[in-house]
Design a protein around this motif. Sequence first.
Motif, mmCIF file in Angstrom:
data_model
loop_
_atom_site.group_PDB
_atom_site.id
_atom_site.type_symbol
_atom_site.label_atom_id
_atom_site.label_comp_id
_atom_site.label_asym_id
_atom_site.label_seq_id
_atom_site.Cartn_x
_atom_site.Cartn_y
_atom_site.Cartn_z
ATOM 1 N N PHE A 132 -27.856 8.248 5.157
ATOM 2 C CA PHE A 132 -28.404 6.898 4.996
ATOM 3 C C PHE A 132 -28.166 6.108 6.268
ATOM 4 O O PHE A 132 -27.545 6.592 7.213
ATOM 5 N N SER A 133 -28.686 4.901 6.252
ATOM 6 C CA SER A 133 -28.748 4.138 7.483
ATOM 7 C C SER A 133 -28.087 2.776 7.292
ATOM 8 O O SER A 133 -28.305 2.135 6.265
ATOM 9 N N PRO A 172 -18.833 9.060 8.090
ATOM 10 C CA PRO A 172 -19.241 8.549 6.776
ATOM 11 C C PRO A 172 -19.402 7.031 6.784
ATOM 12 O O PRO A 172 -19.914 6.461 5.819
ATOM 13 N N GLU A 173 -18.946 6.370 7.850
ATOM 14 C CA GLU A 173 -19.041 4.907 7.950
ATOM 15 C C GLU A 173 -18.811 4.537 9.412
ATOM 16 O O GLU A 173 -18.497 5.409 10.232
ATOM 17 N N GLY A 174 -18.972 3.249 9.747
ATOM 18 C CA GLY A 174 -18.975 2.890 11.159
ATOM 19 C C GLY A 174 -17.715 2.245 11.705
ATOM 20 O O GLY A 174 -17.423 2.352 12.896
ATOM 21 N N THR A 175 -16.948 1.575 10.829
ATOM 22 C CA THR A 175 -15.864 0.729 11.338
ATOM 23 C C THR A 175 -14.814 1.497 12.150
ATOM 24 O O THR A 175 -14.441 1.074 13.243
ATOM 25 N N ALA A 176 -14.348 2.627 11.608
ATOM 26 C CA ALA A 176 -13.279 3.364 12.290
ATOM 27 C C ALA A 176 -13.747 3.811 13.678
ATOM 28 O O ALA A 176 -12.998 3.705 14.662
ATOM 29 N N SER A 177 -14.995 4.286 13.783
ATOM 30 C CA SER A 177 -15.505 4.740 15.084
ATOM 31 C C SER A 177 -15.603 3.591 16.070
ATOM 32 O O SER A 177 -15.259 3.734 17.242
ATOM 33 N N VAL A 178 -16.101 2.448 15.599
ATOM 34 C CA VAL A 178 -16.276 1.305 16.496
ATOM 35 C C VAL A 178 -14.926 0.823 17.006
ATOM 36 O O VAL A 178 -14.741 0.551 18.194
ATOM 37 N N GLY A 226 -27.216 2.852 12.788
ATOM 38 C CA GLY A 226 -27.282 4.307 12.884
ATOM 39 C C GLY A 226 -27.251 5.013 11.538
ATOM 40 O O GLY A 226 -27.337 4.383 10.487
ATOM 41 N N SER A 227 -27.107 6.353 11.624
ATOM 42 C CA SER A 227 -27.109 7.226 10.450
ATOM 43 C C SER A 227 -25.683 7.517 10.012
ATOM 44 O O SER A 227 -24.802 7.703 10.858
ATOM 45 N N TYR A 228 -25.453 7.587 8.706
ATOM 46 C CA TYR A 228 -24.138 7.908 8.149
ATOM 47 C C TYR A 228 -24.315 8.993 7.097
ATOM 48 O O TYR A 228 -25.416 9.150 6.549
ATOM 49 N N TYR A 229 -23.234 9.734 6.828
ATOM 50 C CA TYR A 229 -23.354 10.943 6.008
ATOM 51 C C TYR A 229 -22.251 10.987 4.963
ATOM 52 O O TYR A 229 -21.074 10.871 5.314
ATOM 53 N N ARG A 230 -22.636 11.094 3.714
ATOM 54 C CA ARG A 230 -21.625 11.257 2.660
ATOM 55 C C ARG A 230 -22.137 12.285 1.656
ATOM 56 O O ARG A 230 -23.284 12.189 1.208
ATOM 57 N N ILE A 241 -23.186 -1.654 20.364
ATOM 58 C CA ILE A 241 -22.319 -0.500 20.616
ATOM 59 C C ILE A 241 -22.873 0.723 19.899
ATOM 60 O O ILE A 241 -23.439 0.607 18.807
ATOM 61 N N GLU A 242 -22.762 1.880 20.543
ATOM 62 C CA GLU A 242 -23.225 3.121 19.911
ATOM 63 C C GLU A 242 -22.129 4.165 20.104
ATOM 64 O O GLU A 242 -21.615 4.315 21.213
ATOM 65 N N THR A 243 -21.763 4.837 19.050
ATOM 66 C CA THR A 243 -20.703 5.845 19.125
ATOM 67 C C THR A 243 -21.279 7.178 18.640
ATOM 68 O O THR A 243 -22.358 7.200 18.041
ATOM 69 N N PRO A 244 -20.567 8.303 18.871
ATOM 70 C CA PRO A 244 -21.120 9.606 18.455
ATOM 71 C C PRO A 244 -21.304 9.716 16.940
ATOM 72 O O PRO A 244 -20.653 9.000 16.182
ATOM 73 N N GLY A 245 -22.165 10.614 16.537
ATOM 74 C CA GLY A 245 -22.409 10.850 15.114
ATOM 75 C C GLY A 245 -21.256 11.595 14.453
ATOM 76 O O GLY A 245 -21.195 11.683 13.230
ATOM 77 N N PHE A 246 -20.341 12.159 15.245
ATOM 78 C CA PHE A 246 -19.177 12.833 14.657
ATOM 79 C C PHE A 246 -17.917 12.429 15.400
ATOM 80 O O PHE A 246 -17.982 11.994 16.561
#
Length: 423
Positions: free
Chosen positions: A125-126, A81-87, A109-113, A40-45
Amino acid sequence: MSTFSAPRGTYDLIPPDSADFLAVREAMAAPLRRAGYGYIETPGFEQVELFSRGVGESTDIVTKEMYTLTTKGGDRLALRPEGTASVLRAALEANLHRGALPVKLWYSGSYYRYERPQAGRYRHFSQVGAEVLGAEDPALDAELIILAADAYASLGLTGVRLLLNSLGDRECRPGYRTALQDFLRGLDLDEDTRRRIEVNPLRVLDDKREAVQRQLTGAPLMRDHLCEACKEYHEQVRELLTGAGITFEDDPKLVRGLDYYTRTTFEFVHDGLGSQSAVGGGGRYDGLSEMIGGPALPAVGWALGVDRTVLALRAEKIAPDLPRGTEVFAVPLGEDARRALFALVTELRRAGVAADFAYGGKGMKNGMKSADRSGARFALVAGERDLAEGTVQLKDLASGEQSPVGLGALVGTLLAALRPEPS
Ligand code: AMP
């Protein structure tokens, strides 16, 4: 050097070091693919609200570390900042939870904090992550942990430790929370920490400061407050892990601060990384779907840090098995040879051989230097005379041996030399 440099807290992946990152991502993804996880791939924002609800208003990630922006259209967005909520958001939006359960997903993917950068802690980071939605079964918690442990092991890492705990559930957690708050209120703590006792008391257990830890001896622990169902569930997870040969350490102070985290929680740490020792972590989050407006949906997942896993490889001096680098390097002498060898290089690549070429009309000496530098096993050299004879010179770069090979036989000869049939 240009006028610009990478933003603070970020770095570029540059060859040859970047190959380690690919190897780590691949090692983390391979066990998931074998276990039936779909990509699965979701948007970066996403909308800021998704994270403030899905990660938690009171967490550092939300209060201090999110990169937020307002679009020209007035939308408030945050870099993820993390993946779970988006997924989870994406799975609910696509109604995956109405189909066959459980739904097993993985992502990368890439995450931002916006954190204070230091070794192993970056602002970009990845991660590779996995989430399983729609089932509450200790075998799933165990499966995820085993898949992560297998990923680290497949890289050759031996210094990764697994810490395991249970956070209880709606039945037993509230009583524990109150008991913990009563204990914490009696301690000598600063203002910030006192406030945390009221909002997020479990997080206080996780405080890294020596002065706080000293006072926590004797704090009530969740494991002594688990209800029968949670105890039984946790015991099953532990048994399944032991059965799979996974070593773990019970860590009764391992917590995730938010109410929607339930039961199994775990972290993978590596002792060669200094203070940023967590290489991955996860757990069960049965309450999250409801927090973001979805139906009740039990779920469990993890996220593994690619950057820190690469650092762990370096700490253990492991060079991962890399995808094949250049195997054959072609050095043409003259215009006709350039055409002929370029065609051969294309043919070799199509036959699955990693081949490269001395571009820029380098001549013999520089061309052979490039061949050596490329790490190739063979060089192909051809000049006017070779072409007139319908051959190219095939040079073994390790032994220095060289012999002419007919143009038509070249791909077959190279394949036989590079990929010998197992006898
Ligand atoms: P978390 O979502 O905080 O549980 O993070 C999961 C994993 O991602 C951690 O175990 C780290 O390996 C990695 N990670 C989290 N934050 C960072 C960061 N700022 N820089 C590098 N890696 C990180």
